[in-house]
Enzyme design. Sequence first.
Site, PDB file in Angstrom:
ATOM      1  CB  CYS A 122      -5.858   2.508  21.187  1.00  0.00           C
ATOM      2  SG  CYS A 122      -5.839   1.722  19.566  1.00  0.00           S
ATOM      3  CB  ALA A 126     -12.027   7.234 -19.475  1.00  0.00           C
ATOM      4  N   GLY A 149     -14.192   3.049 -17.313  1.00  0.00           N
ATOM      5  CA  GLY A 149     -12.935   2.524 -16.795  1.00  0.00           C
ATOM      6  C   GLY A 149     -13.070   1.454 -15.747  1.00  0.00           C
ATOM      7  CB  THR A 150     -15.339  -0.149 -13.800  1.00  0.00           C
ATOM      8  OG1 THR A 150     -15.383  -1.259 -12.886  1.00  0.00           O
ATOM      9  CG2 THR A 150     -16.708   0.054 -14.420  1.00  0.00           C
ATOM     10  CB  SER A 151     -13.019  -5.096 -15.222  1.00  0.00           C
ATOM     11  OG  SER A 151     -12.916  -5.123 -13.807  1.00  0.00           O
ATOM     12  CG  HIS A 207     -14.124  -0.213  -3.602  1.00  0.00           C
ATOM     13  ND1 HIS A 207     -13.855  -0.545  -4.900  1.00  0.00           N
ATOM     14  CD2 HIS A 207     -15.328  -0.749  -3.314  1.00  0.00           C
ATOM     15  CE1 HIS A 207     -14.853  -1.267  -5.385  1.00  0.00           C
ATOM     16  NE2 HIS A 207     -15.769  -1.398  -4.449  1.00  0.00           N
ATOM     17  CB  CYS A 256      -3.633   3.685  16.884  1.00  0.00           C
ATOM     18  SG  CYS A 256      -4.869   4.795  17.570  1.00  0.00           S
ATOM     19  CE1 TYR A 260      -3.399  -2.947   0.822  1.00  0.00           C
ATOM     20  CE2 TYR A 260      -4.329  -1.051  -0.329  1.00  0.00           C
ATOM     21  CZ  TYR A 260      -4.404  -2.381   0.044  1.00  0.00           C
ATOM     22  OH  TYR A 260      -5.482  -3.124  -0.357  1.00  0.00           O
ATOM     23  CG  ASN A 280     -13.600  -0.796 -20.489  1.00  0.00           C
ATOM     24  OD1 ASN A 280     -12.538  -1.058 -21.069  1.00  0.00           O
ATOM     25  ND2 ASN A 280     -13.864  -1.217 -19.250  1.00  0.00           N
TER      26      ASN A 280
HETATM   27  C1  BV8 Z   1     -18.540  -7.416  -0.182  1.00  0.00           C
HETATM   28  C2  BV8 Z   1      -9.905  -1.525  -2.424  1.00  0.00           C
HETATM   29  C3  BV8 Z   1     -20.092  -8.365   1.269  1.00  0.00           C
HETATM   30  C4  BV8 Z   1      -8.663  -2.216  -2.026  1.00  0.00           C
HETATM   31  C5  BV8 Z   1     -11.237  -3.062  -3.766  1.00  0.00           C
HETATM   32  C6  BV8 Z   1     -18.202 -14.210  -5.964  1.00  0.00           C
HETATM   33  C7  BV8 Z   1     -19.188 -13.647  -6.768  1.00  0.00           C
HETATM   34  C8  BV8 Z   1     -19.587 -12.321  -6.578  1.00  0.00           C
HETATM   35  C9  BV8 Z   1     -19.005 -11.548  -5.573  1.00  0.00           C
HETATM   36  C10 BV8 Z   1     -18.032 -12.122  -4.807  1.00  0.00           C
HETATM   37  C11 BV8 Z   1     -17.632 -13.423  -4.986  1.00  0.00           C
HETATM   38  N1  BV8 Z   1     -16.664 -13.681  -4.078  1.00  0.00           N
HETATM   39  C12 BV8 Z   1     -16.448 -12.580  -3.315  1.00  0.00           C
HETATM   40  C13 BV8 Z   1     -17.286 -11.646  -3.756  1.00  0.00           C
HETATM   41  C14 BV8 Z   1     -17.428 -10.316  -3.238  1.00  0.00           C
HETATM   42  C15 BV8 Z   1     -16.254  -9.467  -3.720  1.00  0.00           C
HETATM   43  C16 BV8 Z   1     -16.188  -9.438  -5.222  1.00  0.00           C
HETATM   44  O1  BV8 Z   1     -16.936  -8.694  -5.846  1.00  0.00           O
HETATM   45  N2  BV8 Z   1     -15.266 -10.194  -5.811  1.00  0.00           N
HETATM   46  C17 BV8 Z   1     -15.195 -10.174  -7.260  1.00  0.00           C
HETATM   47  C18 BV8 Z   1     -13.747  -9.991  -7.679  1.00  0.00           C
HETATM   48  C19 BV8 Z   1     -15.805 -11.451  -7.796  1.00  0.00           C
HETATM   49  N3  BV8 Z   1     -16.609  -8.170  -3.240  1.00  0.00           N
HETATM   50  C20 BV8 Z   1     -16.275  -7.850  -1.982  1.00  0.00           C
HETATM   51  O2  BV8 Z   1     -15.657  -8.554  -1.231  1.00  0.00           O
HETATM   52  C21 BV8 Z   1     -16.805  -6.490  -1.520  1.00  0.00           C
HETATM   53  N4  BV8 Z   1     -17.447  -6.678  -0.265  1.00  0.00           N
HETATM   54  O3  BV8 Z   1     -19.015  -7.994  -1.114  1.00  0.00           O
HETATM   55  O4  BV8 Z   1     -19.057  -7.465   1.094  1.00  0.00           O
HETATM   56  C22 BV8 Z   1     -19.401  -9.646   1.593  1.00  0.00           C
HETATM   57  C23 BV8 Z   1     -18.902  -9.793   2.855  1.00  0.00           C
HETATM   58  C24 BV8 Z   1     -18.278 -10.983   3.181  1.00  0.00           C
HETATM   59  C25 BV8 Z   1     -18.121 -12.003   2.224  1.00  0.00           C
HETATM   60  C26 BV8 Z   1     -18.606 -11.816   0.908  1.00  0.00           C
HETATM   61  C27 BV8 Z   1     -19.242 -10.636   0.588  1.00  0.00           C
HETATM   62  C28 BV8 Z   1     -15.656  -5.517  -1.356  1.00  0.00           C
HETATM   63  C29 BV8 Z   1     -15.147  -5.135  -2.717  1.00  0.00           C
HETATM   64  C30 BV8 Z   1     -14.097  -4.042  -2.550  1.00  0.00           C
HETATM   65  C31 BV8 Z   1     -12.746  -4.663  -2.719  1.00  0.00           C
HETATM   66  N5  BV8 Z   1     -11.750  -3.580  -2.703  1.00  0.00           N
HETATM   67  N6  BV8 Z   1     -10.330  -2.086  -3.693  1.00  0.00           N
HETATM   68  C32 BV8 Z   1      -7.535  -1.829  -2.932  1.00  0.00           C
HETATM   69  O5  BV8 Z   1      -7.756  -1.148  -3.958  1.00  0.00           O
HETATM   70  O6  BV8 Z   1      -6.431  -2.231  -2.601  1.00  0.00           O
HETATM   71  S1  BV8 Z   1     -11.783  -3.570  -5.274  1.00  0.00           S
HETATM   72  C33 BV8 Z   1     -10.662  -3.173  -6.494  1.00  0.00           C
HETATM   73  O7  BV8 Z   1     -11.298  -3.586  -7.699  1.00  0.00           O
HETATM   74  C34 BV8 Z   1     -10.442  -1.670  -6.685  1.00  0.00           C
HETATM   75  O8  BV8 Z   1     -11.073  -0.860  -5.736  1.00  0.00           O
HETATM   76  C35 BV8 Z   1     -11.073  -1.383  -8.026  1.00  0.00           C
HETATM   77  O9  BV8 Z   1     -11.660  -0.161  -8.018  1.00  0.00           O
HETATM   78  C36 BV8 Z   1     -12.061  -2.472  -8.088  1.00  0.00           C
HETATM   79  C37 BV8 Z   1     -12.668  -2.708  -9.421  1.00  0.00           C
HETATM   80  O10 BV8 Z   1     -11.633  -2.788 -10.371  1.00  0.00           O
HETATM   81  P1  BV8 Z   1     -11.768  -1.761 -11.607  1.00  0.00           P
HETATM   82  O11 BV8 Z   1     -11.830  -0.385 -11.076  1.00  0.00           O
HETATM   83  O12 BV8 Z   1     -12.876  -2.220 -12.492  1.00  0.00           O
HETATM   84  O13 BV8 Z   1     -10.366  -1.926 -12.299  1.00  0.00           O
HETATM   85  P2  BV8 Z   1      -9.961  -3.111 -13.270  1.00  0.00           P
HETATM   86  O14 BV8 Z   1      -8.476  -3.099 -13.371  1.00  0.00           O
HETATM   87  O15 BV8 Z   1     -10.662  -4.365 -12.873  1.00  0.00           O
HETATM   88  O16 BV8 Z   1     -10.559  -2.691 -14.676  1.00  0.00           O
HETATM   89  C38 BV8 Z   1     -10.040  -1.533 -15.299  1.00  0.00           C
HETATM   90  C39 BV8 Z   1     -10.891  -1.358 -16.533  1.00  0.00           C
HETATM   91  O17 BV8 Z   1     -10.491  -0.141 -17.164  1.00  0.00           O
HETATM   92  C40 BV8 Z   1     -10.696  -2.469 -17.553  1.00  0.00           C
HETATM   93  O18 BV8 Z   1     -11.975  -2.895 -17.993  1.00  0.00           O
HETATM   94  C41 BV8 Z   1      -9.929  -1.780 -18.689  1.00  0.00           C
HETATM   95  O19 BV8 Z   1     -10.355  -2.273 -19.948  1.00  0.00           O
HETATM   96  C42 BV8 Z   1     -10.364  -0.371 -18.542  1.00  0.00           C
HETATM   97  N7  BV8 Z   1      -9.407   0.639 -19.011  1.00  0.00           N
HETATM   98  C43 BV8 Z   1      -8.052   0.562 -19.086  1.00  0.00           C
HETATM   99  N8  BV8 Z   1      -7.561   1.748 -19.551  1.00  0.00           N
HETATM  100  C44 BV8 Z   1      -8.632   2.557 -19.754  1.00  0.00           C
HETATM  101  C45 BV8 Z   1      -9.802   1.857 -19.403  1.00  0.00           C
HETATM  102  N9  BV8 Z   1     -11.027   2.386 -19.500  1.00  0.00           N
HETATM  103  C46 BV8 Z   1     -11.113   3.648 -19.955  1.00  0.00           C
HETATM  104  N10 BV8 Z   1     -10.045   4.393 -20.297  1.00  0.00           N
HETATM  105  C47 BV8 Z   1      -8.794   3.882 -20.202  1.00  0.00           C
HETATM  106  N11 BV8 Z   1      -7.730   4.629 -20.546  1.00  0.00           N
HETATM  107 ZN    ZN Z   2      -6.533   3.221  17.933  1.00  0.00          ZN
END
Ligand code: BV8
Ligand code: ZN
Length: 248
Positions: free
Chosen positions: A147, A228, A184-186, A115, A144, A63, A210
């Site tokens: 604490c 984008a 810009g999201t997958s 997020h 912290c 990070y 995208n």
């Molecule tokens: C939750 C912060 C309830 C950290 C992030 C099975 C099925 C369904 C769901 C799940 C599953 N198993 C687990 C889950 C839930 C999980 C999930 O969705 N998993 C997915 C992968 C299947 N979700 C969670 O856990 C969420 N919480 O559901 O709580 C719960 C509780 C307990 C148990 C289960 C569920 C929490 C999700 C948040 C995770 N944290 N980030 C960090 O960043 O370090 S997510 C991470 O991915 C980032 O935040 C990012 O924003 C996010 C999405 O990615 P994208 O932004 O789309 O980026 P990516 O690279 O994927 O795509 C980029 C795109 O841009 C591409 O399409 C590309 O073509 C395009 N691009 C490239 N260049 C350009 C462009 N577009 C335009 N212009 C350009 N120039």
């Molecule tokens: Zn604390």
Amino acid sequence: MEEIVKVVVDSEHLIALTGAGVSAESGIPTFRGKDGLWNRYRPEELANPQAFAADPEKVWKWYAWRMEKVFSAEPNRAHHAFAELERMGILKCLITQNVDDLHERAGSRNIIHLHGSLRVVRCTSCENSFEVEEPPRIPPLPRCDKCGSLLRPGVVWFGEMLPHDVLDRAMREVEKADVIIVAGTSAVVQPAASLPLIVKRRGGVIIEINPDETPLTAVADYSLRINAGEMMEKLVEPIRKVLSLGTP
Ligand code: BV8
Ligand code: ZN
């Protein structure tokens, strides 16, 4: 293009959902693209509570590296165009999955960070949470000052619930939206990826921007295979003309 300009200008409540792709032109690696972060690291290894509990130093080093990249990056034309659309009164709310602060630094005001943000560091035990200018130097592990517990990045990890107030705000916006620009999201991470579907189900219009196809492409009313930055820049000019706003 004219059709999209018309949809945007005639919208009652236009919102946007952005992902890592809008920060790509600022040099911030995306997650799932070819040079994506997840290619070198596996999210299961780093962006979840278990990974942090198992090896907090490894996770904090990752990070701190991402914070360094984001804090030294500049907003790009996509960020500026979204901010311009908000200033024109066209974009009502910007919902982002991104944890960078480039939308803020481009001048966007009404932003929902689904997020969390790399600018925020918070305590793993107490309520202590604060913004940082610089990434922490690791080691030592940051603690912290209230604490003594370990501090963590202020982001939502996989398997963690999104803060309910954040999700509530985002749901209220999608309930009101008649048009959503999804840029810009997958469109794989939940619950963010479901937000555009709610707009659609209520009869709203999805405009996807995208270079690649996504699971959303099939349901989008317009799906533009374009960067984008390029598309958003192309949108702002004609909209300004239609709104007969002078040049800024
Ligand atoms: C939750 C912060 C309830 C950290 C992030 C099975 C099925 C369904 C769901 C799940 C599953 N198993 C687990 C889950 C839930 C999980 C999930 O969705 N998993 C997915 C992968 C299947 N979700 C969670 O856990 C969420 N919480 O559901 O709580 C719960 C509780 C307990 C148990 C289960 C569920 C929490 C999700 C948040 C995770 N944290 N980030 C960090 O960043 O370090 S997510 C991470 O991915 C980032 O935040 C990012 O924003 C996010 C999405 O990615 P994208 O932004 O789309 O980026 P990516 O690279 O994927 O795509 C980029 C795109 O841009 C591409 O399409 C590309 O073509 C395009 N691009 C490239 N260049 C350009 C462009 N577009 C335009 N212009 C350009 N120039
Ligand atoms: Zn604390």
